[in-house]
Design an enzyme around this catalytic site. Sequence first.
Site, PDB file in Angstrom:
ATOM      1  N   CYS A 289       0.814  -1.230   0.000  1.00 55.31           N
ATOM      2  CA  CYS A 289       0.000   0.000   0.000  1.00 55.31           C
ATOM      3  C   CYS A 289       0.846   1.278   0.000  1.00 55.31           C
ATOM      4  O   CYS A 289       0.574   2.218  -0.748  1.00 55.31           O
ATOM      5  CB  CYS A 289      -0.962  -0.009   1.191  1.00 55.31           C
ATOM      6  SG  CYS A 289      -0.196  -0.524   2.735  1.00 55.31           S
TER       7      CYS A 289
ATOM      8  N   HIS B  73      -2.767   6.458   4.381  1.00 54.57           N
ATOM      9  CA  HIS B  73      -1.341   6.551   4.666  1.00 54.57           C
ATOM     10  C   HIS B  73      -0.827   7.905   4.170  1.00 54.57           C
ATOM     11  O   HIS B  73      -1.172   8.348   3.059  1.00 54.57           O
ATOM     12  CB  HIS B  73      -0.562   5.459   3.931  1.00 54.57           C
ATOM     13  CG  HIS B  73      -0.815   4.073   4.460  1.00 54.57           C
ATOM     14  ND1 HIS B  73      -1.508   3.809   5.629  1.00 54.57           N
ATOM     15  CD2 HIS B  73      -0.430   2.860   3.979  1.00 54.57           C
ATOM     16  CE1 HIS B  73      -1.547   2.502   5.834  1.00 54.57           C
ATOM     17  NE2 HIS B  73      -0.903   1.906   4.853  1.00 54.57           N
TER      18      HIS B  73
END
Length: 330
Positions: free
Chosen positions: A130, A238
């Site tokens: 990710c 994130h």
Amino acid sequence: MKKVNIAVVGATGMVGRTFLKVLEERDFPYNKIYCFASKRSAGTKVKCKGEDIIVEELTETSFDRDIDIALFSAGGTTSEKFAPIAASKGVIVVDNSSHFRMDKDVPLVVPEVNPHAIFEHKNIIANPNCSTIQAMVALKPLQEKYGIKRVVFSTYQAVSGSGVKGVTDLENGLKGSLETNCYPHPIANNCLPHIDVFMDNGYTKEEMKMINETKKILGDDSLKITATAVRVPLYDCHSESINVELDGSFDIENVFELYRDYKGIILQDDVANNVYPLATTAKGTDDVYIGRIRRDFSLDNGLNIWVVADNIRKGAATNAVQIAEVLITR
Ligand code: A2P
């Protein structure tokens, strides 16, 4: 686009459910959809495009039917065992686990960055980590225009990246509990410089994934890269500080221009009005947000950027569905 039969493996999990949501939102053209999970979930229902789908236990015979593409997100051990079985039956697997990512016969793909690699597959394609995915979308325009010499990644990663257990640790921690089930320390009120396991070289596996996957996706083994990956007490998205040393000189205005026009990127950089990428903006979206663009004055050709994306969508489910979309355009 041609219509295909599709399977979702790990359909009851956090990424698996998001696969279904993204397939529905993007109106992915499938005829039939099959959903698999562990024995625990067999018989339960999930939904896609208004249809109730009964979850089946994943077994060695699950792919003995007409399935064209399977999206896997059921952990590395499940992928290791079942992706080759599916591939041997002619199914093209897009696998979200880390298991096959560094295999030289398996393309590692971010569709905005290296779509050409998709068709080199031998029935298994890997979805990158990710944190790597959003970083690649940010680095590709710089690599194309200026060339890249060195990269320093510092990540601020949400607990949803650890699945339900991570989310529960944060929820319980915010209620005052010091007990942990996922992390070695309470995540509430802490930043943990520890994602995945520690390796012999002192880095975490997450940090080494970023380093190795970046070289593979950008097709440059000579890139110098270092990384510090940190789990922070946020539920979603994130955030990353990326420091880049470019090969040649650059004009900072041109970097803004580059990001303003690039597919998959939303430029948010107006510091006079406190505008820069935030997790709360990126949540639930498929784009990569870039801002805080500024020269690194400590280097001749240094640049700093701040990059935010939804780790479950662009960092996992959406990226895999985008790969599947490229597959069916042929
Ligand atoms: P289940 O819900 O039946 O455990 P997450 O990463 O959010 O924890 O989700 C993991 C996903 O992978 C879930 O759908 C889970 O199913 C599935 N899964 C875990 N182990 C297996 C297995 N051995 N075979 C098939 N699916 C599995």
